[in-house]
Design a protein around this motif. Structure first.
Motif, PDB file in Angstrom:
ATOM      1  N   THR A   1       0.733  -1.166   0.093  1.00  0.00           N
ATOM      2  CA  THR A   1       0.121   0.010   0.110  1.00  0.00           C
ATOM      3  C   THR A   1       0.854   1.383  -0.130  1.00  0.00           C
ATOM      4  OG1 THR A   1      -1.823  -1.042   1.126  1.00  0.00           O
ATOM      5  CG2 THR A   1      -1.819   1.222   1.102  1.00  0.00           C
ATOM      6  N   ALA A   2       1.922   1.197   0.749  1.00  0.00           N
ATOM      7  CA  ALA A   2       2.859   2.323   0.789  1.00  0.00           C
ATOM      8  C   ALA A   2       3.299   2.591  -0.369  1.00  0.00           C
ATOM      9  CB  ALA A   2       3.946   2.336   1.921  1.00  0.00           C
ATOM     10  N   MET A   3       3.798   1.708  -1.155  1.00  0.00           N
ATOM     11  CA  MET A   3       4.309   1.747  -2.421  1.00  0.00           C
ATOM     12  C   MET A   3       3.380   2.414  -3.436  1.00  0.00           C
ATOM     13  SD  MET A   3       6.900  -1.666  -2.606  1.00  0.00           S
ATOM     14  CE  MET A   3       7.175  -1.679  -4.203  1.00  0.00           C
ATOM     15  N   GLY A   4       2.229   1.576  -3.330  1.00  0.00           N
ATOM     16  CA  GLY A   4       1.201   2.023  -4.521  1.00  0.00           C
ATOM     17  C   GLY A   4       0.791   3.459  -4.155  1.00  0.00           C
ATOM     18  N   VAL A   5       0.601   3.729  -3.090  1.00  0.00           N
ATOM     19  CA  VAL A   5       0.211   5.046  -2.764  1.00  0.00           C
ATOM     20  C   VAL A   5       1.138   6.225  -2.990  1.00  0.00           C
ATOM     21  CG1 VAL A   5      -0.326   6.901  -0.822  1.00  0.00           C
ATOM     22  CG2 VAL A   5      -1.218   4.938  -0.587  1.00  0.00           C
ATOM     23  N   VAL A   6       2.331   5.974  -2.685  1.00  0.00           N
ATOM     24  CA  VAL A   6       3.442   6.911  -3.371  1.00  0.00           C
ATOM     25  C   VAL A   6       3.521   6.974  -4.599  1.00  0.00           C
ATOM     26  CG1 VAL A   6       6.003   7.211  -3.099  1.00  0.00           C
ATOM     27  CG2 VAL A   6       4.816   6.651  -1.124  1.00  0.00           C
ATOM     28  N   SER A   7       3.510   5.832  -5.236  1.00  0.00           N
ATOM     29  CA  SER A   7       3.674   5.908  -6.680  1.00  0.00           C
ATOM     30  C   SER A   7       2.598   6.565  -7.236  1.00  0.00           C
ATOM     31  CB  SER A   7       3.695   4.405  -7.170  1.00  0.00           C
ATOM     32  OG  SER A   7       4.011   4.356  -8.422  1.00  0.00           O
ATOM     33  N   GLY A   8       1.362   6.287  -6.896  1.00  0.00           N
ATOM     34  CA  GLY A   8       0.033   6.804  -7.430  1.00  0.00           C
ATOM     35  C   GLY A   8      -0.138   8.360  -7.293  1.00  0.00           C
ATOM     36  N   TYR A   9       0.145   8.810  -6.070  1.00  0.00           N
ATOM     37  CA  TYR A   9       0.188  10.049  -5.643  1.00  0.00           C
ATOM     38  C   TYR A   9       0.936  10.986  -6.092  1.00  0.00           C
ATOM     39  CZ  TYR A   9      -1.022  14.027  -2.597  1.00  0.00           C
ATOM     40  OH  TYR A   9      -1.451  15.150  -2.163  1.00  0.00           O
ATOM     41  N   TYR A  10       2.223  10.818  -6.118  1.00  0.00           N
ATOM     42  CA  TYR A  10       3.279  11.628  -6.655  1.00  0.00           C
ATOM     43  C   TYR A  10       3.629  11.572  -8.036  1.00  0.00           C
ATOM     44  CZ  TYR A  10       4.008  12.720  -1.716  1.00  0.00           C
ATOM     45  OH  TYR A  10       3.800  13.087  -0.535  1.00  0.00           O
ATOM     46  N   GLY A  11       3.483  10.238  -8.538  1.00  0.00           N
ATOM     47  CA  GLY A  11       3.573  10.194 -10.239  1.00  0.00           C
ATOM     48  C   GLY A  11       4.908  10.573 -10.467  1.00  0.00           C
TER      49      GLY A  11
ATOM     50  N   VAL B   1       9.313   9.233  -9.514  1.00  0.00           N
ATOM     51  CA  VAL B   1       8.898   8.544  -8.167  1.00  0.00           C
ATOM     52  C   VAL B   1       8.132   6.967  -8.619  1.00  0.00           C
ATOM     53  CG1 VAL B   1       7.795   8.046  -6.038  1.00  0.00           C
ATOM     54  CG2 VAL B   1       8.887  10.057  -6.661  1.00  0.00           C
ATOM     55  N   ASP B   2       6.961   7.512  -9.624  1.00  0.00           N
ATOM     56  CA  ASP B   2       6.166   6.260 -10.119  1.00  0.00           C
ATOM     57  C   ASP B   2       6.865   5.317 -10.796  1.00  0.00           C
ATOM     58  OD1 ASP B   2       3.637   5.122 -10.492  1.00  0.00           O
ATOM     59  OD2 ASP B   2       3.245   6.239 -12.437  1.00  0.00           O
ATOM     60  N   THR B   3       7.815   5.942 -12.029  1.00  0.00           N
ATOM     61  CA  THR B   3       8.539   5.230 -12.790  1.00  0.00           C
ATOM     62  C   THR B   3       9.515   4.340 -11.994  1.00  0.00           C
ATOM     63  OG1 THR B   3       8.479   7.019 -14.315  1.00  0.00           O
ATOM     64  CG2 THR B   3       9.687   5.228 -14.763  1.00  0.00           C
ATOM     65  N   ILE B   4      10.065   4.818 -11.003  1.00  0.00           N
ATOM     66  CA  ILE B   4      11.344   3.775 -10.294  1.00  0.00           C
ATOM     67  C   ILE B   4      10.265   2.614  -9.391  1.00  0.00           C
ATOM     68  CG2 ILE B   4      12.732   3.767  -8.299  1.00  0.00           C
ATOM     69  CD1 ILE B   4      13.466   6.878  -9.403  1.00  0.00           C
ATOM     70  N   VAL B   5       9.348   3.152  -8.799  1.00  0.00           N
ATOM     71  CA  VAL B   5       8.428   2.110  -7.962  1.00  0.00           C
ATOM     72  C   VAL B   5       7.995   1.138  -8.913  1.00  0.00           C
ATOM     73  CG1 VAL B   5       6.620   1.651  -6.360  1.00  0.00           C
ATOM     74  CG2 VAL B   5       8.072   3.821  -5.951  1.00  0.00           C
TER      75      VAL B   5
ATOM     76  N   LEU C   1      13.998  -4.341 -21.290  1.00  0.00           N
ATOM     77  CA  LEU C   1      15.457  -3.957 -20.966  1.00  0.00           C
ATOM     78  C   LEU C   1      15.786  -3.573 -19.342  1.00  0.00           C
ATOM     79  CD1 LEU C   1      17.025  -2.415 -23.927  1.00  0.00           C
ATOM     80  CD2 LEU C   1      17.496  -4.465 -23.129  1.00  0.00           C
ATOM     81  N   PRO C   2      15.169  -2.701 -18.679  1.00  0.00           N
ATOM     82  CA  PRO C   2      15.181  -2.407 -17.322  1.00  0.00           C
ATOM     83  C   PRO C   2      14.855  -3.541 -16.457  1.00  0.00           C
ATOM     84  CG  PRO C   2      13.298  -0.915 -18.484  1.00  0.00           C
ATOM     85  CD  PRO C   2      14.102  -1.600 -19.537  1.00  0.00           C
TER      86      PRO C   2
END
Lengths: 292, 334
Positions: A109-119, A122-126, B13-14
């Motif tokens: 949930t933490a990962m999903g929220v951070v990813s979805g909220y900040y976009g 951050v989203d790409t990395i997560v 790739l990534p």
């Protein structure tokens, strides 16, 4: 003004859950699932009162006794009562369900929220990280994690928790993305709420439905996966009466004592079936809202 | 569409780089000195130093990673610590066994799953519908290793009609060329051995097929029910077409997309299920190899196995995604 709106919001929320339960009650299969889950919880709590024999200490003279009035599911290779061990196994299954799903739920949930909220970045990395985790079959990833941590019940629960993180992360992210677009979030931002307030007070409560469904369904798979690890000797270690490790022990004596292979498997199957039926039922009951 | 496909391929790739970093780090995640852990408490200091040299553990991490990658690109996954054989060769042999089992299971799951799902949808609320859907629910809730044990007990111990373990009876001497038993026996023209190979695959194949079979059956049923409600099906009925033509020519085709999605997802899951199935039926496949290597702390083998499985998994998902784009051009990358 603000207070009044919140109160109305609360009424709506209770109304929603009452409706959900009403719909859930209509489905016989979900009620059957709920019944199984309640029986499991009851057994887990009252195992010491219900078990007729000691689950850990057996009498070797009684090994491989066929099912009888005294030992209704027979005895295992150590002369222990299979029925008592199954009852105590319910405790461990509940523990596995709570701890593994707890880990997956909190981190996912933490990962999903951070990813979805900040976009953005951050989203790409997560999400790339989630993709990498999803590039492994779950049991293999769990095996690899247990290899690093060492075989034990606790580590198996941690491993099962970790491998289930990606599913929660994805589901939470997609619901956050849709909740974020609502006007009340815009309103919250405009009155100066912090990100933390917005996430905990406005976004998360509105993502509860899919999280609840996913949690229920994941408890079933978590119990299956943990039993698999224990069956391979990487989870619960003897003499713990975990269902998967009971199967591992009974496997070698299948010709002499087929009952000790039969019952632990039935216990796993019914438990997982219960959570699956309940989870499916919850999803159907919540569906009208999920479709919005 | 060409662009979309290239974009999808580039996305791999990534993920592959991430997978390689993860496989590489396994050796370094282990608490303590990997060489000491591999050799055990009683190893001499000399042996530990030699292994450290051999695994290149004294180099800086980044250099270790690059030489690891260079070797992978050259197809060299290192040497097994236990057997001293090339990891690439051993994994290749084991992979054939797993692939044969996976394909065999997938065929069972697809044929039985689609047939049962279609029939259940056409005869909605009939006894067959109820029985097969309850069966599907039980199927996804069952531990496959337990089902495997029950099958061995019934078909091998009690009835004595199916072999409990292995890929082929020892009495058959068939040259292993492809390491796919069914292909090797056919190439040798040994039909008795071919039949024996099939018999050995039946139980593990069915055990492994249960979950995908159940999921495919459920998906086929709901997708067929959805399609059967469409206007063009009513039109087809109004035209006076026979039920057979309606189902096979109009309904199944249109119900297929979600079914293919599910099938694609299941192929990957089967690879994971193979670990359990191969252990129960003592099959010398990739899953069992991984399990034994983990237990024996044969880290080069574990690293190689993780890479091979993840690579295959990513490849299958890629193929599935590209297939959708061809079937339904409306599907974009998201």
């Amino acid at each position: 003004m603000k207070k009044k709106n919140l109160a109305e919001g609360n009424n709506e929320v209770t109304g929603l859950w009452a409706n959900v339960f009403k719909r859930l009650k209509k489905s016989k299969t979900s009620m059957f699932g709920l019944l199984i889950v309640i029986i499991l919880l009851f057994t887990a709590v009252f195992a010491p009162l219900m078990a007729p024999h000691d689950p850990i200490v057996g009498q070797l003279a009684l090994r491989h006794n066929e099912p009888s009035m005294e030992y209704i599911m027979g005895t295992d290779s150590q002369g222990r009562d299979v029925f008592s061990r199954i009852l105590y196994g319910a405790r461990i299954s509940v523990e596995i369900g709570i701890i593994s799903v707890g880990i997956a739920l909190i981190l996912g949930t933490a990962m999903g929220v951070v990813s979805g909220y900040y976009g953005g970045k951050v989203d790409t990395i997560v999400m790339r990280f989630v993709d990498i985790m999803l590039a492994f079959p779950t049991i293999l990833l769990a095996l690899a994690i247990v290899t690093i941590l060492g075989p034990s019940l606790t580590n198996a629960m941690i491993a099962v928790g970790i491998v289930n993180i990606p599913r929660f992360a994805r589901i939470v992210r997609s619901s956050v993305l849709s909740v974020k677009e609502n006007e009340y979030i815009e309103a919250a931002i405009s009155i100066g709420c912090t990100d933390f307030e917005i996430i905990t007070r406005h976004i998360l409560p509105n993502c509860l439905a899919p999280i609840l469904v996913q949690s229920t369904l994941t408890i079933g798979t978590a119990i299956l996966e943990a039993a698999g690890l224990s069956f391979l000797g990487l989870g619960a270690q003897p003499p713990i009466s975990e269902w998967g490790s009971m199967l591992a022990d009974a496997r070698g004596y299948m010709r002499q004592a087929p009952w000790s292979v039969m019952y632990p498997g039935v216990a796993i199957m019914i438990t997982v079936l219960g959570f699956n039926l309940l989870g499916d039922g919850l999803r159907d009951a919540l569906d009208p809202r999920l479709k919005e | 569409m060409g662009n979309a496909i290239i974009k999808r391929i580039l996305l791999v790739l990534p993920v592959l780089i991430g997978v390689s970093i993860l496989a590489f780090s396994i050796l370094h995640f282990i608490p303590g000195d990997p060489a000491r852990v591999i050799l055990g408490e009683r190893a001499t200091a000399q042996a530990v130093i030699e292994l450290q040299e051999k695994l290149g553990l004294n180099e800086p991490l980044i250099i270790q990673y690059f030489s690891f990658m260079k070797n992978i690109i050259n197809g060299d996954l290192g040497t097994s610590i236990i057997t001293n054989e090339s990891v690439t060769t051993e994994l290749f042999t084991a992979f054939a066994a797993t692939l044969e089992l996976t394909i065999f299971s997938m065929i069972i799951a697809i044929v039985v799953g689609i047939a049962a799902g279609t029939l259940a949808a056409v005869k909605q609320y009939s006894i067959f519908d109820n029985v097969s859907m309850v069966g599907a629910l039980v199927g996804v809730s069952m531990p496959i290793f337990w089902l495997g044990l029950l099958m061995i007990w019934l078909f091998s111990y009690k009835l004595g009609i199916l072999p409990a373990s292995g890929r082929l009876a020892v009495s058959f001497d068939v040259p292993r060329i492809t390491n796919f038993i069914l292909i090797d026996t056919l190439m040798a023209g040994n039909f008795a051995a071919f039949k024996d190979g099939i018999l050995h695959l039946l139980m593990p194949g069915f055990a492994l097929a249960t979950i995908p079979m159940a999921i495919i059956a459920r998906m086929t049923r709901s997708s067929m029910l959805e399609v059967m409600r469409q206007d063009y099906i009513r039109t087809a009925r109004a035209k006076g077409l026979s039920e057979k033509v309606i189902i096979f020519k109009h309904a199944i085709k249109n119900a297929f997309l979600p079914i293919i999605t599910v099938i694609g997802l299941q192929i990957g899951l089967l690879l994971g299920g193979a670990v359990m199935t191969e252990t129960v039926f003592s099959l010398p496949g990739l899953g069992r190899k991984m399990y034994l290597s983990i237990m024996a702390r044969d880290y080069p083998m574990v690293q190689g196995g993780i890479l091979v499985i993840a690579f295959f998994f990513v490849l299958v998902n890629l193929i599935v995604d590209i297939t959708y784009m061809f079937i339904d051009p409306r599907i974009s990358l998201d």
